[in-house]
Design a protein around this motif. Structure first.
Motif, PDB file in Angstrom:
ATOM      1  N   SER A 103     -12.261  -4.672   7.196  1.00  7.07           N
ATOM      2  CA  SER A 103     -11.837  -4.904   6.095  1.00  7.07           C
ATOM      3  C   SER A 103     -10.157  -4.483   6.069  1.00  7.07           C
ATOM      4  CB  SER A 103     -12.482  -4.008   4.926  1.00  7.07           C
ATOM      5  OG  SER A 103     -11.506  -4.042   3.935  1.00  7.07           O
ATOM      6  N   LYS A 104      -9.903  -3.219   6.790  1.00  9.13           N
ATOM      7  CA  LYS A 104      -8.570  -2.691   6.923  1.00  9.13           C
ATOM      8  C   LYS A 104      -7.921  -3.634   7.848  1.00  9.13           C
ATOM      9  CE  LYS A 104      -9.140   1.966   5.386  1.00  9.13           C
ATOM     10  NZ  LYS A 104     -10.148   1.811   4.419  1.00  9.13           N
ATOM     11  N   ALA A 105      -8.493  -3.967   9.006  1.00 12.70           N
ATOM     12  CA  ALA A 105      -7.618  -4.851   9.802  1.00 12.70           C
ATOM     13  C   ALA A 105      -7.154  -6.403   9.025  1.00 12.70           C
ATOM     14  CB  ALA A 105      -8.553  -5.269  11.011  1.00 12.70           C
ATOM     15  N   LYS A 106      -8.107  -6.636   8.134  1.00 13.85           N
ATOM     16  CA  LYS A 106      -8.035  -8.039   7.517  1.00 13.85           C
ATOM     17  C   LYS A 106      -6.753  -7.706   6.582  1.00 13.85           C
ATOM     18  CE  LYS A 106      -8.831 -12.170   6.013  1.00 13.85           C
ATOM     19  NZ  LYS A 106      -8.356 -13.229   7.146  1.00 13.85           N
ATOM     20  N   ASP A 107      -6.708  -6.705   5.942  1.00  8.31           N
ATOM     21  CA  ASP A 107      -5.703  -6.299   5.116  1.00  8.31           C
ATOM     22  C   ASP A 107      -4.318  -6.449   5.608  1.00  8.31           C
ATOM     23  OD1 ASP A 107      -7.292  -3.570   3.265  1.00  8.31           O
ATOM     24  OD2 ASP A 107      -7.489  -5.717   2.925  1.00  8.31           O
ATOM     25  N   LEU A 108      -4.265  -5.838   6.778  1.00  9.19           N
ATOM     26  CA  LEU A 108      -3.083  -6.003   7.745  1.00  9.19           C
ATOM     27  C   LEU A 108      -2.726  -7.224   7.950  1.00  9.19           C
ATOM     28  CD1 LEU A 108      -0.652  -5.101   9.644  1.00  9.19           C
ATOM     29  CD2 LEU A 108      -2.401  -5.085  11.280  1.00  9.19           C
ATOM     30  N   GLU A 136       1.988  -0.106   4.449  1.00 10.47           N
ATOM     31  CA  GLU A 136       0.955   0.599   4.122  1.00 10.47           C
ATOM     32  C   GLU A 136      -0.549   0.171   4.638  1.00 10.47           C
ATOM     33  OE1 GLU A 136       2.652   1.092  -0.737  1.00 10.47           O
ATOM     34  OE2 GLU A 136       1.309  -0.539  -0.135  1.00 10.47           O
ATOM     35  N   THR A 137      -0.603  -0.905   5.050  1.00  7.73           N
ATOM     36  CA  THR A 137      -1.884  -1.225   5.660  1.00  7.73           C
ATOM     37  C   THR A 137      -1.944  -0.650   7.131  1.00  7.73           C
ATOM     38  OG1 THR A 137      -0.927  -3.332   6.697  1.00  7.73           O
ATOM     39  CG2 THR A 137      -1.946  -3.590   4.461  1.00  7.73           C
ATOM     40  N   CYS A 138      -0.838  -0.704   7.736  1.00  7.02           N
ATOM     41  CA  CYS A 138      -0.808  -0.098   9.233  1.00  7.02           C
ATOM     42  C   CYS A 138      -1.503   1.468   8.776  1.00  7.02           C
ATOM     43  CB  CYS A 138       0.457   0.244   9.897  1.00  7.02           C
ATOM     44  SG  CYS A 138       1.236  -1.515   9.915  1.00  7.02           S
ATOM     45  N   LYS A 139      -1.002   2.178   7.985  1.00  5.65           N
ATOM     46  CA  LYS A 139      -1.029   3.651   7.459  1.00  5.65           C
ATOM     47  C   LYS A 139      -2.430   3.747   6.962  1.00  5.65           C
ATOM     48  CE  LYS A 139       1.098   7.498   5.275  1.00  5.65           C
ATOM     49  NZ  LYS A 139      -0.098   8.151   4.869  1.00  5.65           N
ATOM     50  N   ALA A 140      -2.699   2.969   6.177  1.00  4.63           N
ATOM     51  CA  ALA A 140      -4.252   3.079   5.577  1.00  4.63           C
ATOM     52  C   ALA A 140      -5.528   2.980   6.770  1.00  4.63           C
ATOM     53  CB  ALA A 140      -4.524   1.854   4.666  1.00  4.63           C
ATOM     54  N   CYS A 141      -5.348   2.195   7.664  1.00 11.63           N
ATOM     55  CA  CYS A 141      -6.208   2.361   8.907  1.00 11.63           C
ATOM     56  C   CYS A 141      -5.789   3.599  10.016  1.00 11.63           C
ATOM     57  CB  CYS A 141      -5.938   0.986   9.686  1.00 11.63           C
ATOM     58  SG  CYS A 141      -7.438   0.697  10.793  1.00 11.63           S
ATOM     59  N   TYR A 145      -8.655   6.202  11.054  1.00 11.27           N
ATOM     60  CA  TYR A 145      -9.385   5.812  12.218  1.00 11.27           C
ATOM     61  C   TYR A 145      -8.507   5.913  13.491  1.00 11.27           C
ATOM     62  CZ  TYR A 145     -12.607   3.248   9.153  1.00 11.27           C
ATOM     63  OH  TYR A 145     -13.558   2.991   8.158  1.00 11.27           O
ATOM     64  N   LYS A 146      -7.426   6.589  13.601  1.00 13.60           N
ATOM     65  CA  LYS A 146      -6.451   7.056  14.625  1.00 13.60           C
ATOM     66  C   LYS A 146      -6.302   8.533  14.764  1.00 13.60           C
ATOM     67  CE  LYS A 146      -2.291   5.686  17.107  1.00 13.60           C
ATOM     68  NZ  LYS A 146      -1.389   6.941  17.076  1.00 13.60           N
ATOM     69  N   LYS A 147      -6.663   8.955  15.939  1.00 15.35           N
ATOM     70  CA  LYS A 147      -6.681  10.423  16.208  1.00 15.35           C
ATOM     71  C   LYS A 147      -5.241  10.724  16.029  1.00 15.35           C
ATOM     72  CE  LYS A 147     -10.297  10.334  19.639  1.00 15.35           C
ATOM     73  NZ  LYS A 147     -10.698  10.235  21.172  1.00 15.35           N
ATOM     74  N   LYS A 148      -4.888  12.088  15.459  1.00 15.03           N
ATOM     75  CA  LYS A 148      -3.601  12.580  15.162  1.00 15.03           C
ATOM     76  C   LYS A 148      -3.143  13.196  16.603  1.00 15.03           C
ATOM     77  CE  LYS A 148      -4.053  12.382  10.748  1.00 15.03           C
ATOM     78  NZ  LYS A 148      -4.967  11.197  11.075  1.00 15.03           N
TER      79      LYS A 148
ATOM     80  N   ALA B   9       7.851   3.280  10.476  1.00 16.72           N
ATOM     81  CA  ALA B   9       7.418   2.072   9.603  1.00 16.72           C
ATOM     82  C   ALA B   9       6.844   2.694   8.028  1.00 16.72           C
ATOM     83  CB  ALA B   9       6.521   1.239  10.100  1.00 16.72           C
ATOM     84  N   ALA B  10       6.053   3.747   8.063  1.00 14.97           N
ATOM     85  CA  ALA B  10       5.575   4.388   7.063  1.00 14.97           C
ATOM     86  C   ALA B  10       6.759   5.199   6.237  1.00 14.97           C
ATOM     87  CB  ALA B  10       4.444   5.382   7.107  1.00 14.97           C
ATOM     88  N   SER B  11       7.506   5.581   6.583  1.00 11.05           N
ATOM     89  CA  SER B  11       8.759   6.467   6.183  1.00 11.05           C
ATOM     90  C   SER B  11       9.703   5.628   5.444  1.00 11.05           C
ATOM     91  CB  SER B  11       9.450   7.182   7.349  1.00 11.05           C
ATOM     92  OG  SER B  11      10.246   6.393   8.040  1.00 11.05           O
TER      93      SER B  11
END
Lengths: 149, 149
Positions: A103-108, A136-141, A145-148, B9-11
């Motif tokens: 769903s998040k990928a679809k948002d992007l 915002e869609t990049c950030k939301a996912c 789901y991405k390791k810091k 991008a988020a910034s």
């Protein structure tokens, strides 16, 4: 760069058989990392324009927006089952929350395709507004789901 | 994946300044390697069909051909002056023969865009014939400008 991939293409000419499986976990990890890098390369100049670091150039904005819109539906296939192991920033949560991830990928994809559409009008304010939605869609996912680092 | 790219991008939302130069040699190397990986990911299923390793699927062929046609004009910008050093398979000959390198990249772009066009007809024989022309352009450039593994 996996040289065997190019040899496989060239070998179509010689009919020699260089077989490899598309979708092996390592291949998928390399692919999605490459894809994110290419998306990022095209996001960069848009972010710079939106932040006023470089002058707004409507044609350049549209060019990069079109590229991102063509890349934006290529993400999910880079996350096959079993590719949570190895040199990846992808959290196992992706596969435990597959519907949400998709769903998040679809948002992007939706926002990126809209960005390309909006960019046709060469309107700086509208480009900026829609770019923020893409970011915002990049950030939301990534937040989920991405390791810091 | 370079996290600072996504943060940049988020910034845009927070107006904080995370500046980095688009086109630094390391960025360009990562970008072009990523681009080649993504192109290869889309070449793979076409090569498999052309070699008869998987059944011909006209719609799938066209999908990947379209993607490659959108990626095929993004190559040259990944080779800025000064990016011959570091973790790269690119030979310094590229910059010593810049016109020829650009010409070869243009050949790929021409044949890849033609492949997407040809693929609209859903004709397996024509797809195969044009795919081989694309593969030849990859090989022509790699033979001259890519370091052997």
């Amino acid at each position: 760069m996996n040289k065997s991939r190019l040899l496989a293409a060239a070998s179509a000419l010689t009919l020699s058989a260089l077989a490899f499986a598309h979708g092996k976990p390592d291949d998928a990890i390399d692919y999605r990392m490459g894809l994110m890098t290419v998306i990022g390369w095209n996001i960069d100049p848009l972010g710079a324009m939106v932040k006023g670091k470089t002058p707004f150039d409507a044609a350049d904005f549209a060019k990069h927006a079109n590229r991102i819109a063509n890349l934006s539906d290529q993400i999910v296939e880079g996350f096959p089952k079993g590719s949570d192991q190895g040199h990846t920033d992808a959290k196992p949560d992706i596969w435990a929350n597959w519907d949400d991830f998709q769903s998040k990928a679809k948002d992007l994809d939706t926002q990126a395709k809209l960005l390309a559409e909006v960019a046709k009008a060469n309107d700086e304010a509208k480009d900026k507004e829609q770019f923020k939605k893409v970011a915002e869609t990049c950030k939301a996912c990534h937040d989920k789901y991405k390791k810091k680092d």
